[in-house]
Design a protein around this motif. Structure first.
Motif, PDB file in Angstrom:
ATOM      1  N   PRO A  50       0.628  -1.069   0.012  1.00  0.00           N
ATOM      2  CA  PRO A  50      -0.061   0.036  -0.092  1.00  0.00           C
ATOM      3  C   PRO A  50       0.845   1.252  -0.108  1.00  0.00           C
ATOM      4  O   PRO A  50       1.925   1.427   0.627  1.00  0.00           O
ATOM      5  CB  PRO A  50      -0.889  -0.183   1.285  1.00  0.00           C
ATOM      6  CG  PRO A  50      -0.711  -1.308   1.767  1.00  0.00           C
ATOM      7  CD  PRO A  50       0.672  -2.019   1.238  1.00  0.00           C
ATOM      8  N   THR A  51       0.352   2.228  -0.643  1.00  0.00           N
ATOM      9  CA  THR A  51       0.846   3.565  -0.725  1.00  0.00           C
ATOM     10  C   THR A  51      -0.096   4.538  -0.119  1.00  0.00           C
ATOM     11  O   THR A  51      -1.337   4.681  -0.312  1.00  0.00           O
ATOM     12  CB  THR A  51       1.232   4.152  -2.086  1.00  0.00           C
ATOM     13  OG1 THR A  51       2.297   3.072  -2.989  1.00  0.00           O
ATOM     14  CG2 THR A  51       1.613   5.530  -2.070  1.00  0.00           C
ATOM     15  N   ILE A  52       0.235   5.326   0.871  1.00  0.00           N
ATOM     16  CA  ILE A  52      -0.475   6.134   1.557  1.00  0.00           C
ATOM     17  C   ILE A  52      -0.177   7.799   0.870  1.00  0.00           C
ATOM     18  O   ILE A  52       0.849   8.356   0.729  1.00  0.00           O
ATOM     19  CB  ILE A  52      -0.056   6.395   3.216  1.00  0.00           C
ATOM     20  CG1 ILE A  52       0.009   5.169   3.720  1.00  0.00           C
ATOM     21  CG2 ILE A  52      -1.184   7.431   3.650  1.00  0.00           C
ATOM     22  CD1 ILE A  52      -1.332   4.260   3.679  1.00  0.00           C
ATOM     23  N   PHE A  53      -1.142   8.281   0.577  1.00  0.00           N
ATOM     24  CA  PHE A  53      -1.344   9.760   0.006  1.00  0.00           C
ATOM     25  C   PHE A  53      -0.871  10.862   0.907  1.00  0.00           C
ATOM     26  O   PHE A  53      -1.692  10.879   1.966  1.00  0.00           O
ATOM     27  CB  PHE A  53      -2.306  10.016  -0.933  1.00  0.00           C
ATOM     28  CG  PHE A  53      -2.211  11.130  -2.030  1.00  0.00           C
ATOM     29  CD1 PHE A  53      -1.223  11.653  -2.460  1.00  0.00           C
ATOM     30  CD2 PHE A  53      -3.237  12.124  -1.671  1.00  0.00           C
ATOM     31  CE1 PHE A  53      -1.254  12.704  -3.486  1.00  0.00           C
ATOM     32  CE2 PHE A  53      -3.246  13.467  -2.561  1.00  0.00           C
ATOM     33  CZ  PHE A  53      -2.071  13.677  -3.442  1.00  0.00           C
ATOM     34  N   TYR A  54       0.060  11.561   0.798  1.00  0.00           N
ATOM     35  CA  TYR A  54       0.664  12.744   1.691  1.00  0.00           C
ATOM     36  C   TYR A  54      -0.651  13.718   2.225  1.00  0.00           C
ATOM     37  O   TYR A  54      -0.950  13.792   3.252  1.00  0.00           O
ATOM     38  CB  TYR A  54       1.532  13.800   0.940  1.00  0.00           C
ATOM     39  CG  TYR A  54       1.968  15.039   1.746  1.00  0.00           C
ATOM     40  CD1 TYR A  54       2.818  14.830   2.596  1.00  0.00           C
ATOM     41  CD2 TYR A  54       1.162  16.171   1.854  1.00  0.00           C
ATOM     42  CE1 TYR A  54       3.335  16.050   3.209  1.00  0.00           C
ATOM     43  CE2 TYR A  54       1.351  17.238   2.625  1.00  0.00           C
ATOM     44  CZ  TYR A  54       2.511  17.097   3.370  1.00  0.00           C
ATOM     45  OH  TYR A  54       3.038  18.204   4.139  1.00  0.00           O
ATOM     46  N   SER A  55      -1.468  14.230   1.193  1.00  0.00           N
ATOM     47  CA  SER A  55      -2.612  14.964   1.356  1.00  0.00           C
ATOM     48  C   SER A  55      -3.773  14.326   2.455  1.00  0.00           C
ATOM     49  O   SER A  55      -4.609  14.622   3.343  1.00  0.00           O
ATOM     50  CB  SER A  55      -3.298  15.531   0.199  1.00  0.00           C
ATOM     51  OG  SER A  55      -2.207  16.117  -0.422  1.00  0.00           O
ATOM     52  N   ASP A  56      -3.936  12.899   2.309  1.00  0.00           N
ATOM     53  CA  ASP A  56      -4.877  12.048   3.162  1.00  0.00           C
ATOM     54  C   ASP A  56      -4.337  11.689   4.591  1.00  0.00           C
ATOM     55  O   ASP A  56      -4.919  12.250   5.543  1.00  0.00           O
ATOM     56  CB  ASP A  56      -5.171  10.875   2.621  1.00  0.00           C
ATOM     57  CG  ASP A  56      -6.000  10.845   1.236  1.00  0.00           C
ATOM     58  OD1 ASP A  56      -6.501  11.937   1.124  1.00  0.00           O
ATOM     59  OD2 ASP A  56      -5.709  10.101   0.699  1.00  0.00           O
ATOM     60  N   TYR A  57      -2.903  11.542   4.703  1.00  0.00           N
ATOM     61  CA  TYR A  57      -2.525  11.323   5.825  1.00  0.00           C
ATOM     62  C   TYR A  57      -2.095  12.763   6.732  1.00  0.00           C
ATOM     63  O   TYR A  57      -2.359  12.576   7.940  1.00  0.00           O
ATOM     64  CB  TYR A  57      -0.955  10.789   5.784  1.00  0.00           C
ATOM     65  CG  TYR A  57      -0.343  10.339   7.186  1.00  0.00           C
ATOM     66  CD1 TYR A  57      -0.558   9.056   7.463  1.00  0.00           C
ATOM     67  CD2 TYR A  57       0.340  11.198   7.912  1.00  0.00           C
ATOM     68  CE1 TYR A  57       0.001   8.758   8.697  1.00  0.00           C
ATOM     69  CE2 TYR A  57       1.182  10.757   8.936  1.00  0.00           C
ATOM     70  CZ  TYR A  57       0.587   9.415   9.618  1.00  0.00           C
ATOM     71  OH  TYR A  57       1.372   8.964  10.605  1.00  0.00           O
TER      72      TYR A  57
END
Length: 485
Positions: A372-379
């Motif tokens: 999985p990759t987490i998106f900066y703006s979401d985190y």
């Protein structure tokens, strides 16, 4: 009037009798004795169960952070911004950060790096109206890499290998007009490394073939030319080896791989190694599989991204999650995601997962196989951060073992990870229904009280001697069940 009143009373009484044993919209009987407000469903005489320590079940899996969004702000300070965030991300379970193309682009201080001009200018040459890149100086980039390594976090560089931009004009005999194909110290390549002319781009004296490019067709690099290969990955001072050995990058995200052939990625990786992933912007899992086989590199799992968008947004039908996706056949090569700089940039209806469904999408990719990759703006969204931390913790611990879909219909999806050895695994329950839902499923746990480790439900059911257990999902949300102490 009296007759009608009496009839109404009879009908009301009959409806109340029927209501004492109602059916949900999928036909499963819901016991009215079940408390759907969240009261723990414990066996009589038992104590309140305690959550297991998830860190005791470290499965060795981690996640990657996409450490940027389109047109990041503040300009000239992005590397410093990331340096401050990396230690916290590492504590949360992030093992890699993917940064944008780090070299100087034609747009200078406004460039997001996808119009590469000088592959060796990291913010230390005056050209295109600036010394620093949009993200900062070379010194600040080197500090970011050092901070990341100090926190056991790898840094993945975005690599743009086909289209170039920002060169000077020269007459191009192969096109019979002037093209911006002159890259030297005075024209977009102040470093003086990898100077280029029209002979390095399609067409030229060696190649008529052009694999095609949506960007800057006149400056699409010809990877068949030995000189281009030498400068990109073969020589000791090539882009690949300089980025790895001098700058300290640990891996590669290959931009727009449809613009060049997969053998280029294969040879690059053979020359320098490291983690790699390709952006093959295609929702067809067969296309992704073919590219993986040819390149030897993992790929972003656009097939899963689009199935999540279809299931949660476009059609609101979770049966789409039964369809073919890359992670189902190549879990070790599927880099899953719910958002990136492109999908969030335009927010197009069918190329974007709505904010209201983002966390259900993350719950899916963080419990299923794939990377999985987490998106900066979401985190970094305060509405999501703590929830994402919890999901990352679940992913890094009990998201283990074989995957089995236990139940799926239009608005319910139940999936089990079987666990491995002493690792208990988990059960994911996603619901699009407007009401709290219950579903009886088969677990791997006999006579064990379960709890929702996402924290979305306080319902604590106990499995029977055969492992059957009734689990709960809140309205338009998800729950992730596993054992208690």
């Amino acid at each position: 009037m009296k007759k009608n009143k009496f009839l109404a009373i009879i009908l009301l009484s009959f409806s109340l009798i029927l209501g004492s044993c109602s059916k949900d919209d999928n036909g499963e009987t819901t016991d009215p004795a079940d408390d759907v407000t969240g009261t723990p469903q414990l066996q009589p005489g038992t104590d309140e169960p305690e959550a297991i320590d998830l860190s005791a079940y470290d499965n060795g899996s981690r996640v990657m952070m996409q450490a940027f969004y389109w047109d990041v702000e503040p300009r000239f300070a992005w590397w410093d911004n990331l340096s401050e965030k990396v230690p916290g991300w590492a504590d949360a379970g992030v093992e890699r950060i993917w940064i944008p193309s780090p070299a100087k682009g034609q747009s200078g201080g406004y460039s997001m790096g996808y119009d590469p001009s000088d592959y060796f200018d990291f913010g230390n040459f005056e050209q295109h109206g600036t010394v620093e890149t949009r993200f900062g100086s070379r010194e600040e980039l080197e500090n970011l890499i050092a901070v990341s390594h100090d926190n056991d976090v790898e840094v993945i560089a975005d690599i743009v290998l086909n289209h170039n931009s920002g060169g000077g004009l020269q007459y191009n005999p192969y096109r019979d007009y002037e093209t911006y194909t002159l890259f030297n110290e005075e024209n977009g390549n102040a470093s003086g490394m990898f100077n280029r002319t029209y002979e390095d781009f399609y067409p030229n004296s060696v190649s008529e073939y052009d694999p095609g490019s949506l960007f800057y067709a006149e400056t699409n690099l010809d990877h068949h030319r030995e000189r281009v290969q030498d400068w990109l990955w073969k020589n000791d001072n090539s882009v690949a080896k300089y980025y790895k050995n001098v700058m300290g990058f640990d891996g590669w995200r290959f931009d727009y791989v449809k613009g060049f052939e997969p053998w280029v990625v294969k040879e690059w990786n053979e020359a320098v190694g490291g983690f790699s992933v390709g952006e093959n912007f295609d929702g067809n899992p067969d296309v992704l599989r073919d590219w993986i086989e040819a390149s030897g590199s993992p790929a972003f799992d656009f097939s899963t991204f689009y199935k999540l968008e279809e299931s949660l947004d476009r059609y609101e039908d979770l049966t789409n999650l039964e369809k073919d996706m890359l992670w189902k056949t190549h879990p070790e090569s599927a880099v899953t995601f719910t958002a990136n700089h492109d999908t969030e940039k335009d927010s197009e209806e069918d190329n974007y997962i709505m904010t209201s469904n983002k966390m259900k999408a993350y719950a899916y990719i963080l419990t299923h196989p794939g990377y999985p990759t987490i998106f900066y703006s979401d985190y970094e969204n305060e509405n999501f951060k703590e929830e994402l931390k919890t999901l990352i913790s679940i992913h890094n611990s009990i998201a283990a073992g074989d995957t089995e879909i236990l139940y799926v219909d239009q608005d319910e999806y139940v999936m089990k990870r079987s666990g491995t050895g002493t690792n208990p695994g988990l059960i994911l329950y996603i619901s699009l229904n407007n009401s709290t839902k219950r579903r009886t499923v088969s677990s791997n746990w006999n006579n064990v009280t379960l709890m929702d480790y996402s924290g979305n439900s306080t319902y604590k059911p106990t499995s029977d001697e055969n492992g059957m257990v009734q689990i709960e999902a809140p309205a338009k949300a998800y729950a992730i069940y596993s054992i208690t102490e």
